[in-house]
Design an enzyme around this catalytic site. Structure first.
Site, PDB file in Angstrom:
ATOM      1  N   ASP A  82       5.162  16.406   2.100  1.00 56.39           N
ATOM      2  CA  ASP A  82       6.117  15.321   1.881  1.00 56.39           C
ATOM      3  C   ASP A  82       7.515  15.695   2.400  1.00 56.39           C
ATOM      4  O   ASP A  82       7.958  16.829   2.217  1.00 56.39           O
ATOM      5  CB  ASP A  82       6.150  15.054   0.365  1.00 56.39           C
ATOM      6  N   GLY A 179      14.585  10.486  -7.722  1.00 53.43           N
ATOM      7  CA  GLY A 179      15.165  10.965  -8.969  1.00 53.43           C
ATOM      8  C   GLY A 179      15.308   9.839  -9.975  1.00 53.43           C
ATOM      9  O   GLY A 179      14.590   8.841  -9.921  1.00 53.43           O
ATOM     10  N   HIS A 206       8.987   5.263  -1.638  1.00 52.91           N
ATOM     11  CA  HIS A 206       9.407   6.517  -2.286  1.00 52.91           C
ATOM     12  C   HIS A 206      10.255   6.165  -3.503  1.00 52.91           C
ATOM     13  O   HIS A 206      10.747   5.059  -3.628  1.00 52.91           O
ATOM     14  CB  HIS A 206      10.236   7.358  -1.308  1.00 52.91           C
ATOM     15  N   GLY A 207      10.444   7.156  -4.384  1.00 58.51           N
ATOM     16  CA  GLY A 207      11.299   6.908  -5.547  1.00 58.51           C
ATOM     17  C   GLY A 207      10.644   5.983  -6.550  1.00 58.51           C
ATOM     18  O   GLY A 207      11.287   5.095  -7.107  1.00 58.51           O
ATOM     19  N   ASN A 228       5.080   6.984  -3.987  1.00 61.64           N
ATOM     20  CA  ASN A 228       5.306   8.377  -4.369  1.00 61.64           C
ATOM     21  C   ASN A 228       5.840   8.460  -5.798  1.00 61.64           C
ATOM     22  O   ASN A 228       6.817   7.796  -6.143  1.00 61.64           O
ATOM     23  CB  ASN A 228       6.331   9.016  -3.438  1.00 61.64           C
ATOM     24  N   GLY A 230       7.167  11.327  -8.349  1.00 57.86           N
ATOM     25  CA  GLY A 230       7.552  12.730  -8.494  1.00 57.86           C
ATOM     26  C   GLY A 230       8.283  12.994  -9.800  1.00 57.86           C
ATOM     27  O   GLY A 230       7.725  13.568 -10.738  1.00 57.86           O
TER      28      GLY A 230
HETATM   29 ZN    ZN Z   1      10.604  10.675  -0.970  1.00 57.25          ZN
END
Ligand code: ZN
Length: 279
Positions: A82, A179, A206-207, A228, A230
């Site tokens: 990634d 985040g 993402h995020g 994604n 995380g």
């Molecule tokens: Zn990302």
């Protein structure tokens, strides 16, 4: 059931109006928790690690664990590098058997992003791996140390970018950020709709941490085929570890290991259900 390419998974999900969760992992507990959830629901997933987090989990250690875990799983799993920008890291990941790499040239000028992504596509193709590219700026970063701000993907460039680079999936910027969101974000679904009409490829968000289930469903209905996850996994693993260590009685390493795996499992289970419409 085995290690498969990212393209195999997202292309199928995209045509079915479904979505593959891509879980960022940093330890054996996180790999095991994610695969446990995927096997229980009998759904494919992607496991991935961001280049910026290799300082915590060296690629030489965690890469083989990710690839072998995918091979041993009872469901299809793709293993993705990634947010990489280093060709050395990308080549090392491909040598280890990763079936996908995400090249992030989004902070470069447009033509440089195209040539960089194309170079990675040519390298990945030699290994039979797929490539995810990125257009536009997603806020924050994987390690929380930098922020280039948010700049939405230009829908009019999305087709040209996908055609000229050869990517299997395109990561978009529609107001999403890595985040924790300081406040619930307003995703630009009108822009996503335009990108989806133009790109001709599965799209990636993402995020994903901090978005609502309704955001996820709407995004998936507009061509997002990989999301994604995380931050929320790292937080849940930490919470389960903290709760275990604060619990009554005697604690030991193996109990802690189990709590961390459980924290990842429960977070992964929730996201797979929402993304694939399992009640
Ligand atoms: Zn990302």
């Amino acid at each position: 059931m085995s290690l498969v390419t990212m393209e195999t998974l997202v292309q199928k999900a995209w045509t079915e109006g479904s979505c593959i969760p891509a879980f960022n992992v940093g330890s054996l507990e996180m790999i095991r928790g994610a695969i446990w959830a995927a096997e229980e629901l009998n759904k494919p997933i992607i496991i991935q690690i961001a280049e910026r987090l290799l300082k915590h989990s060296p690629l030489e250690y965690i890469g083989p664990a990710m690839v072998n875990a995918a091979k041993e799983a009872n469901v299809d799993i793709a293993v993705n590098m990634d947010h990489s920008s280093s060709l050395d890291v990308i080549e090392k990941a491909l040598e280890l058997g990763f079936t996908s790499v995400m090249y992030d040239g989004s902070t470069d000028p447009y033509e440089d992003n195209i040539s960089g992504t194309r170079k990675v596509y040519e390298l990945a193709s030699r290994y039979g791996a797929s490539v995810e590219g990125k257009l536009g700026l997603v806020g924050g970063s994987e390690d929380g140390l930098s922020d280039h701000g948010i700049k939405c993907t230009n829908p009019e460039l999305s087709h040209d970018f996908c055609e000229r680079t050869g990517v299997s999936a395109l990561a978009v910027a529609i107001g999403n950020a890595h985040g924790d969101y300081p406040a619930a974000p307003e995703l630009a679904f009108d822009i996503l709709e335009e990108i989806n009409e133009n790109a001709g490829k599965p799209l990636v968000l993402h995020g994903g941490s901090g978005l609502t289930d309704d955001d996820f469903r709407k995004a998936i209905s507009l061509g997002i085929a990989k999301i994604n996850i995380g931050t929320v996994s790292f937080k849940n693993v930490t919470k389960f570890a903290g709760d275990y260590l604060a619990s009554e009685g005697k604690q030991d390493y193996f109990g802690l290991n189990g709590a961390m795996t459980q924290g990842m499992y429960e977070n992964a289970l929730r996201h797979i259900k929402v993304f694939t419409g399992v009640e």
